[in-house]
Design a protein around this motif. Structure first.
Motif, PDB file in Angstrom:
ATOM      1  N   PRO A 239       0.811  -1.237   0.000  1.00  0.00           N
ATOM      2  CA  PRO A 239       0.000   0.000   0.000  1.00  0.00           C
ATOM      3  C   PRO A 239       0.832   1.268   0.000  1.00  0.00           C
ATOM      4  O   PRO A 239       0.281   2.370   0.011  1.00  0.00           O
ATOM      5  CB  PRO A 239      -0.798  -0.130   1.306  1.00  0.00           C
TER       6      PRO A 239
ATOM      7  N   ASP B 149      -0.078   3.624  -2.875  1.00  0.00           N
ATOM      8  CA  ASP B 149      -1.495   3.840  -3.160  1.00  0.00           C
ATOM      9  C   ASP B 149      -1.826   5.326  -3.147  1.00  0.00           C
ATOM     10  O   ASP B 149      -1.257   6.105  -2.366  1.00  0.00           O
ATOM     11  CB  ASP B 149      -2.367   3.131  -2.119  1.00  0.00           C
TER      12      ASP B 149
ATOM     13  N   ARG C 201      -3.287   5.468   2.137  1.00  0.00           N
ATOM     14  CA  ARG C 201      -4.065   4.719   3.141  1.00  0.00           C
ATOM     15  C   ARG C 201      -3.157   4.479   4.345  1.00  0.00           C
ATOM     16  O   ARG C 201      -2.469   3.474   4.424  1.00  0.00           O
ATOM     17  CB  ARG C 201      -4.565   3.400   2.561  1.00  0.00           C
TER      18      ARG C 201
ATOM     19  N   LYS D 280      -3.640   3.775   7.490  1.00  0.00           N
ATOM     20  CA  LYS D 280      -3.911   2.600   8.323  1.00  0.00           C
ATOM     21  C   LYS D 280      -3.355   1.342   7.658  1.00  0.00           C
ATOM     22  O   LYS D 280      -2.755   0.478   8.322  1.00  0.00           O
ATOM     23  CB  LYS D 280      -5.402   2.452   8.572  1.00  0.00           C
ATOM     24  N   ALA D 281      -3.542   1.220   6.366  1.00  0.00           N
ATOM     25  CA  ALA D 281      -3.040   0.052   5.631  1.00  0.00           C
ATOM     26  C   ALA D 281      -1.519   0.023   5.638  1.00  0.00           C
ATOM     27  O   ALA D 281      -0.907  -1.040   5.781  1.00  0.00           O
ATOM     28  CB  ALA D 281      -3.561   0.068   4.199  1.00  0.00           C
TER      29      ALA D 281
END
Length: 344
Positions: free
Chosen positions: A25, A28, A32, A34-35
């Motif tokens: 991630p 991304d 993101r 949290k990811a």
């Protein structure tokens, strides 16, 4: 462990994971957070931490003094080759012994249900994949690895590469160390696409692809030209603000880091109920299908260039559609050339 809780096995005995391959991630958009935080420990452990620790150990106990490295000699070059060869033999051999000789987990989590020792082929020296792979590893792979290592250490010792001290530049060096895997991924993808061009594939990269069913010794089974290109990832540190330990980490990431992608098993069992993820499925699919997954999914380069296969039926369909369109383009081109020839 019961591998059928994590995947499925077909009639040929080949195993595949249920979960699709996902790219990291890190790239991304939109981000993101949290990811990324959930993924971050996997970025370090276990593999990257092992390769970084091995680089520190080399610097502490293996690499000669700076004064010695200011001139290249057979003595310290041979010493580094001997240590590299011994470490490769022990590290690669441990996986080979555990998974392929003693077969302690049989074919649980094994992508290809067959073992290379059960299949003889004239594509390999002595018709043996293991013998061929081992000879190529030590005769060419470790030799070129050591040669580049010697040149880089000589460059540092003579001031030809930017050598930052940890005491004065801790944050810069920490950042460079963090991006070592990203540098490797970028370099590997670019080199990999290059050696898949028809001429280089035929004369160079096909040596590595002879191991359709890869095993630990397949990791560095390459043509010498590919070894030179592959380990050339260390040359970035001739420009980057770095130091010899991080350069060694870059080399170890390439040399020892080739194992996880070629181990042939999705998980390596360490106890009856615990296993280490190899993350090998991405590269295994490249060995199986040849023209997908040129990278290892840290950077989504294959997604960006349309060559990503996530191991799902949908991924298979996208691959086949890409093959179909290419076949149509080649057929159309051939027809145009034939038509042009007929009018002349």
């Amino acid at each position: 462990m019961d591998d059928l809780k994590f995947g499925k096995r077909n009639k040929r005995g080949d195993w595949a994971p249920d979960a699709p391959i996902e790219t990291a991630p890190l790239f991304d958009f939109p981000p993101r957070l949290k990811a990324v935080l959930h993924w971050l420990p996997h970025y370090f452990f276990p593999w990257n931490a092992i390769f970084a620790a091995s680089a520190v150990a080399y610097w502490a106990w293996v690499v000669p003094s700076v004064e010695t490295m200011q001139s290249i000699s057979i003595g310290w070059a041979a010493w580094l080759y001997a240590v590299n060869a011994a470490c490769v033999f022990l590290f690669y051999g441990a996986f080979e012994l555990h998974l392929y000789v003693l077969r302690r987990q049989q074919n649980r989590f094994k992508y290809n249900g067959k073992f290379p020792s059960e299949q003889r082929s004239k594509a390999f020296w002595f018709e043996s994949q293991n013998i061929d792979n081992m000879l190529r590893t030590f005769l060419s792979g470790v030799t070129i690895w050591t040669g580049i290592e010697v040149v880089m250490l000589w460059a540092y010792a003579n001031g030809y590469a930017p050598w930052l001290s940890l005491a004065e530049n801790p944050w810069t060096l920490a950042l460079v160390a963090l991006v070592v895997p990203i540098i490797h991924e970028f370099h590997f993808f670019c080199v990999h696409r290059l050696i898949h061009t028809p001429f280089l594939y035929k004369w160079v990269h096909s040596v590595h692809h002879n191991s359709v069913n890869p095993s630990p010794w397949s990791s560095l089974s390459m043509h010498p030209v590919e070894h030179l290109l592959y380990f050339g990832t260390a040359f970035y540190h001739l420009i980057l603000p770095s130091n010899p330990v991080i350069m060694l980490y870059q080399l170890h990431f390439a040399g020892f880091g080739a194992i996880p992608g070629h181990v042939g098993f999705d998980k390596v069992e360490v106890t009856d109920d615990k296993a280490i993820d190899s993350h090998a499925y991405t590269h295994y699919l490249h060995h199986k299908y040849f023209e997908v997954n040129y990278g290892d999914a840290l950077i989504p380069l294959d997604k960006w260039f349309g060559t990503f296969h996530d191991g799902t039926p949908e991924g298979e369909a996208r691959m086949q559609e890409r093959y179909r369109k290419r076949k149509e383009r080649l057929a159309a081109r051939k027809a145009r050339l034939e038509a042009k020839g007929a009018t002349q």
